[in-house]
Design a protein around this motif. Structure first.
Motif, mmCIF file in Angstrom:
data_model
loop_
_atom_site.group_PDB
_atom_site.id
_atom_site.type_symbol
_atom_site.label_atom_id
_atom_site.label_comp_id
_atom_site.label_asym_id
_atom_site.label_seq_id
_atom_site.Cartn_x
_atom_site.Cartn_y
_atom_site.Cartn_z
ATOM 1 N N GLN A 177 -1.047 14.917 -3.955
ATOM 2 C CA GLN A 177 -0.948 14.464 -5.342
ATOM 3 C C GLN A 177 -2.248 13.790 -5.780
ATOM 4 O O GLN A 177 -2.753 14.044 -6.877
ATOM 5 C CB GLN A 177 0.219 13.502 -5.492
ATOM 6 C CG GLN A 177 0.412 13.005 -6.916
ATOM 7 C CD GLN A 177 1.559 12.023 -7.031
ATOM 8 O OE1 GLN A 177 2.121 11.601 -6.036
ATOM 9 N NE2 GLN A 177 1.890 11.645 -8.246
ATOM 10 N N ARG A 178 -2.821 12.954 -4.932
ATOM 11 C CA ARG A 178 -4.083 12.295 -5.275
ATOM 12 C C ARG A 178 -5.216 13.295 -5.395
ATOM 13 O O ARG A 178 -6.046 13.197 -6.291
ATOM 14 C CB ARG A 178 -4.423 11.224 -4.256
ATOM 15 C CG ARG A 178 -3.529 9.989 -4.388
ATOM 16 C CD ARG A 178 -3.953 8.912 -3.473
ATOM 17 N NE ARG A 178 -3.792 9.397 -2.095
ATOM 18 C CZ ARG A 178 -4.191 8.745 -1.022
ATOM 19 N NH1 ARG A 178 -4.790 7.603 -1.139
ATOM 20 N NH2 ARG A 178 -4.005 9.243 0.175
ATOM 21 N N GLN A 213 0.832 -1.197 0.000
ATOM 22 C CA GLN A 213 0.000 0.000 0.000
ATOM 23 C C GLN A 213 0.868 1.249 0.000
ATOM 24 O O GLN A 213 1.923 1.285 0.624
ATOM 25 C CB GLN A 213 -0.939 0.013 1.213
ATOM 26 C CG GLN A 213 -1.874 -1.173 1.268
ATOM 27 C CD GLN A 213 -2.687 -1.337 0.006
ATOM 28 O OE1 GLN A 213 -3.401 -0.425 -0.399
ATOM 29 N NE2 GLN A 213 -2.546 -2.481 -0.645
ATOM 30 N N ALA A 214 0.384 2.276 -0.684
ATOM 31 C CA ALA A 214 1.115 3.540 -0.746
ATOM 32 C C ALA A 214 1.080 4.220 0.624
ATOM 33 O O ALA A 214 0.060 4.187 1.301
ATOM 34 C CB ALA A 214 0.484 4.455 -1.787
ATOM 35 N N PRO A 215 2.189 4.833 1.008
ATOM 36 C CA PRO A 215 2.187 5.541 2.286
ATOM 37 C C PRO A 215 1.228 6.724 2.247
ATOM 38 O O PRO A 215 1.040 7.350 1.208
ATOM 39 C CB PRO A 215 3.638 6.010 2.446
ATOM 40 C CG PRO A 215 4.195 6.006 1.073
ATOM 41 C CD PRO A 215 3.450 4.948 0.311
ATOM 42 N N ALA A 216 0.631 7.033 3.377
ATOM 43 C CA ALA A 216 -0.364 8.107 3.452
ATOM 44 C C ALA A 216 0.271 9.392 3.969
ATOM 45 O O ALA A 216 -0.184 9.982 4.932
ATOM 46 C CB ALA A 216 -1.513 7.678 4.333
ATOM 47 N N ASP A 217 1.346 9.832 3.321
ATOM 48 C CA ASP A 217 1.967 11.074 3.759
ATOM 49 C C ASP A 217 1.276 12.262 3.089
ATOM 50 O O ASP A 217 0.470 12.113 2.178
ATOM 51 C CB ASP A 217 3.474 11.078 3.487
ATOM 52 C CG ASP A 217 3.804 10.936 2.007
ATOM 53 O OD1 ASP A 217 2.871 10.917 1.174
ATOM 54 O OD2 ASP A 217 4.987 10.854 1.680
ATOM 55 N N ALA A 229 2.338 14.630 1.071
ATOM 56 C CA ALA A 229 2.624 14.834 -0.353
ATOM 57 C C ALA A 229 1.803 13.875 -1.207
ATOM 58 O O ALA A 229 1.276 14.248 -2.256
ATOM 59 C CB ALA A 229 4.115 14.651 -0.618
ATOM 60 N N ASN A 230 1.675 12.627 -0.744
ATOM 61 C CA ASN A 230 0.908 11.626 -1.473
ATOM 62 C C ASN A 230 -0.566 12.022 -1.529
ATOM 63 O O ASN A 230 -1.210 11.908 -2.570
ATOM 64 C CB ASN A 230 1.084 10.265 -0.798
ATOM 65 C CG ASN A 230 0.473 9.141 -1.593
ATOM 66 O OD1 ASN A 230 -0.746 9.076 -1.714
ATOM 67 N ND2 ASN A 230 1.307 8.272 -2.100
ATOM 68 N N LYS A 231 -1.098 12.498 -0.417
ATOM 69 C CA LYS A 231 -2.497 12.929 -0.374
ATOM 70 C C LYS A 231 -2.720 14.118 -1.301
ATOM 71 O O LYS A 231 -3.709 14.162 -2.036
ATOM 72 C CB LYS A 231 -2.900 13.300 1.050
ATOM 73 C CG LYS A 231 -3.066 12.122 1.957
ATOM 74 C CD LYS A 231 -3.465 12.578 3.346
ATOM 75 C CE LYS A 231 -3.522 11.427 4.311
ATOM 76 N NZ LYS A 231 -3.867 11.857 5.664
#
Length: 94
Positions: free
Chosen positions: A64-65, A54-58, A60-62
């Motif tokens: 980007q989504r 699973q992708a980390p929920a940091d 930056a990731n949030k």
């Protein structure tokens, strides 16, 4: 017997029940016999493998989504006034 197995574990274990299909149950039992590992251990390994993928929920990731959904309703003409749209959705309930 099971208490001894659980108490000897290096990590605290929490009991969890799941439902499997008959096919999954048979396949899992076959793998257990071949590998001489308990069903619980195989399920724990599968859960770990899934969670590792699973992708980390940091932050930056949030971000980007979320940027991927910006303007996805821009071409809709039925939501020109969002407040009116929400009021219309709620009207039958209130």
């Amino acid at each position: 017997m099971y208490n001894l197995y659980i108490m000897q574990s290096t990590q605290a274990l929490v009991r969890t029940q799941i439902y499997l299909t008959q096919t999954q149950q048979k396949r899992l039992a076959a793998v257990c016999r071949r590998s001489a590992v308990t069903k619980s251990e195989l399920i724990r390994r599968a859960v770990d493998q899934f969670l590792d993928q699973q992708a980390p929920a940091d932050a930056a990731n949030k971000a980007q989504r979320l940027s991927g959904i910006v303007g996805m309703w821009a071409q809709r003409d039925d939501v020109a006034d969002p407040a009116a749209y929400v009021r219309a959705l709620r009207a039958p309930r209130f």
